[in-house]
Design a protein around this motif. Structure first.
Motif, mmCIF file in Angstrom:
data_model
loop_
_atom_site.group_PDB
_atom_site.id
_atom_site.type_symbol
_atom_site.label_atom_id
_atom_site.label_comp_id
_atom_site.label_asym_id
_atom_site.label_seq_id
_atom_site.Cartn_x
_atom_site.Cartn_y
_atom_site.Cartn_z
ATOM 1 N N LYS A 72 2.797 1.683 -3.219
ATOM 2 C CA LYS A 72 1.921 2.171 -4.292
ATOM 3 C C LYS A 72 1.785 3.691 -4.214
ATOM 4 C CE LYS A 72 -1.431 -0.894 -4.897
ATOM 5 N NZ LYS A 72 -2.777 -1.358 -4.501
ATOM 6 N N GLN A 73 1.732 4.174 -2.965
ATOM 7 C CA GLN A 73 1.598 5.628 -2.783
ATOM 8 C C GLN A 73 2.939 6.353 -2.895
ATOM 9 O OE1 GLN A 73 -0.515 6.015 0.933
ATOM 10 N NE2 GLN A 73 -2.234 4.829 0.102
ATOM 11 N N GLU A 116 0.831 -1.199 0.000
ATOM 12 C CA GLU A 116 0.000 0.000 0.000
ATOM 13 C C GLU A 116 0.877 1.266 0.000
ATOM 14 O OE1 GLU A 116 -3.264 -0.378 -0.318
ATOM 15 O OE2 GLU A 116 -3.348 1.823 -0.493
#
Lengths: 266, 404
Positions: free
Chosen positions: A91-92, A88
């Motif tokens: 991805k950011q 997560e």
């Protein structure tokens, strides 16, 4: 028994105690020299078949040589290797330019939290040593972490005579440190004696070598001409530089390591 | 390089952390960075270089000027590498002091000559006696505060000798030092030419510490069982004596007689192992964790016994409440049935006879009853089986020494 035998024997005893107490246990492997030595000790303790997974927290910012070394050993030693990432955060776009504390927290601490939750580990074996950093000198062999990974270093129960505290209720897990009593010099003396494979990055090329391995953007080599294990041992007998001198997260601000540690950093 | 763990104990403010900082600094063991970091912190706090900050690494400790937990650092001489354990002097941190001292092979008891023996001096000395530490060096510190006078040294030396002899302890050296200024720590002092003994560092280098249990009767504590290549390997550690292939042993407390068929060590062929080795064995009997393979002298096997325990938890000990006892790999459910004497560890005074509770830092002579018999030994003979811990909710709350 010589002193290396004594160090080894105590570590093997602790590794076996941890396994007897916690079947849901894993070993945390950073692919550096210390945790690779721990991995080797686990193989010795269990006659070549480590009965639990080996967990690598992958920030994706490690050196190419580290990934190669990891995959080669995983195959040679037939390890049950789990690679865990904080997908997560990646991805950011999390990276060290967003702040070293934030990056370590997201890609190491958070990734580890996620893995512990996913696999339900109650105990983790880690290759940390007391001589690495001031705050690590306060560690116990068995050290509990609560659900938010906090380490309550002020209220630690007594630990004596190889009898360990094994309370792991609810979401607590126990960190087990079988190599707490080793020094950096001992590690290299033992690597030499046992011919344990090590990452070539530890050996000097063009006047520089890595003394401690971490993520690419935050790890710098030291000035050194030590290109063999013997030369490293000789260098360590005389150095006054700290082992983690090349590791940015220790230096960024006073007490950063303490902050990281109480937040659950390895 | 061989490493020898030493513990520094003594009353709060008698200079433990300062002594360690001085030892590390004068032996050139501090990384440049650490010195810079301490200089920086001292400057911020408006102080001159504070040797104690080397050990008191945690932020809170710096601000409150005390050692909270036991900490460890390393320094080297050409003879040995020392692991130096700093134990906190405050009463409430006794758990940490015990944790530190239990790992040591030698102790330095530090005493401020301007103050003499105080409460924690006594308590720590008592703990050293209880832990069975035999190598003791007394450092009479802050000689600079008494103008390096020999009379003062002699006076406190007498007081300390009295205390130690009461506890059955004997110190190898009594050295007058100033940790703050460096007299007689690493460098010989020009201020105390009347003192002819060694510096503290020379004294440490001269200690003979390795006490081997290899010559005692065999006690092999089974940790568990592994199945490898169709073989059952009983893993464990030789706590005393020697174990070898072909040896006839008896597993206690069960009393099963067996023959050791082989010694199993990964990647090595080995036909025997001595005290301290973590190995595995194959045998013609089937046993489980907690059994002790014995040969030579028959061990004591008891369900009920008398022991001295020191209580380390905040919540007091209550008699007749269930606890867990661990001795080597043996584990039992137990109860303290009687507390014959409740003792203050600071002055060794019996506070109460036939007590019902023990508070933190207090020592008790107690009667313990276990659910099943276990193997025990005289603590001075085979320490690993003469000492045990008590746990409540899986946390260590007491250490104990088997008496009879």
């Amino acid at each position: 028994m010589d002193y290396l035998d004594e160090l080894e024997s105590k570590s093997i005893y602790i590794i076996r105690e941890a396994y007897e107490r916690f079947k849901r246990i894993a070993m945390l492997w950073s692919v550096g020299k210390d945790s690779t030595t721990l991995l080797y000790l686990c193989r010795k303790a269990f006659y070549g078949e480590i009965p639990f997974p080996v967990l690598h927290i992958d920030t994706t910012f490690k050196f190419k040589e580290m990934y190669e070394f990891r995959d080669r050993l995983a195959k040679e030693w037939n390890l049950n290797l789990i690679v865990a990432r904080n997908e997560e955060a990646l991805k950011q776009g999390m990276n060290p330019s967003k702040g070293k504390l934030a990056c370590c927290t997201a890609l190491k601490t958070e990734a580890l939290k996620q893995a512990i939750k996913k696999y339900g580990f109650k105990a983790l074996l880690l290759g940390i040593r007391r001589d690495e950093h001031g705050i690590r000198a306060k560690e116990r062999y068995f050290s509990p972490r609560d659900a938010s990974f906090r380490w309550n270093y002020k209220e630690q129960p007594a630990e004596l005579w190889d009898q360990f505290n094994t309370q792991a209720d609810g979401e607590t897990h126990i960190r087990v440190h079988p190599m707490l009593h080793w020094t950096e010099l001992n590690i290299w003396e033992y690597i030499k004696r046992e011919q344990i494979p090590v990452n070539p990055m530890y050996f000097a090329k063009n006047g520089k070598r890595y003394r401690s391995l971490g993520c690419m953007p935050c790890t710098k080599p030291i000035e050194s001409n030590a290109s063999t294990i013997d030369e490293i041992i000789e260098e360590l007998k005389h150095t006054k530089e700290a082992e983690r001198a090349g590791r940015a997260q220790d230096k960024e601000q006073a007490y950063m390591m303490q902050k990281l540690r109480s937040l659950g950093y390895m | 390089m061989k490493s020898m763990p030493i513990v520094i104990v003594g009353h709060v403010d008698h200079g433990k952390s300062t002594l360690i900082g001085r030892l590390l600094y004068d032996t050139g063991s501090l990384p440049k960075e650490r010195i810079e970091e301490i200089k920086e912190t001292c400057k911020k706090l408006g102080k001159t270089f504070e040797y104690a900050f080397v050990m008191d690494h945690l932020k809170e400790e710096r601000e409150q000027e005390m050692t909270i937990d036991t900490a460890q650092l390393f320094f080297k001489t050409p003879k040995a590498c020392y692991t130096i354990i700093d134990a906190p002097g405050h009463k409430e941190f006794i758990r940490n002091m015990i944790t530190g001292a239990a790992q040591a092979q030698a102790a330095v008891l530090i005493i401020d000559v301007s103050k003499g023996v105080e409460e924690q001096t006594k308590r720590h000395a008592y703990m050293l006696a209880m832990l069975g530490l035999k190598n003791i060096i007394v450092a009479l510190n802050k000689m600079d505060l008494v103008s390096y006078k020999k009379e003062k040294y002699v006076e406190v030396l007498g007081e300390t000798k009295n205390l130690l002899s009461k506890l059955g302890l004997h110190a190898s050296y009594y050295i007058p030092i100033s940790a703050k200024l460096g007299d007689n720590v690493v460098k010989s002092s020009e201020n105390m030419t009347w003192f002819e003994g060694p510096t503290l560092l020379e004294a440490l280098d001269s200690l003979q510490v390795s006490e081997t249990l290899a010559d005692k009767s065999l006690r092999y504590a089974v940790q568990g069982v592994l199945e490898r290549a169709g073989k059952k390997i009983f893993i464990g550690r030789v706590e005393s004596g020697t174990i070898f292939a072909g040896q006839q042993v008896t597993f206690y407390p069960s009393g099963i007689e067996a023959k050791i068929l082989s010694i199993e060590v990964f990647g090595k062929t080995q036909s025997k192992a001595v005290a301290g080795e973590s190995i595995g064995v194959t045998t013609n009997a089937s046993v489980s964790r907690g059994e002790i393979a014995c040969s030579g002298k028959k061990p004591e096997i008891k369900k009920e016994f008398v022991a001295n325990i020191f209580w380390l938890a905040r919540e007091p000990l209550q008699i007749n409440k269930e606890l867990c006892l661990r001795c080597a790999t043996q584990e039992r459910v137990c109860k303290i049935k009687r507390i014959y004497e409740r003792i203050d560890s600071a002055d060794l005074r019996v506070i109460e006879k036939e007590a019902k509770t023990l508070n933190e830092t207090e020592v008790g002579k107690v009667l313990i009853e276990c659910d099943k018999a276990l193997v025990l030994e005289n603590f001075n003979e085979i320490p690993p089986l003469g000492r045990f811990v008590l746990l409540r909710e899986e946390n260590v709350c007491a250490g104990g020494i088997y008496v009879y």
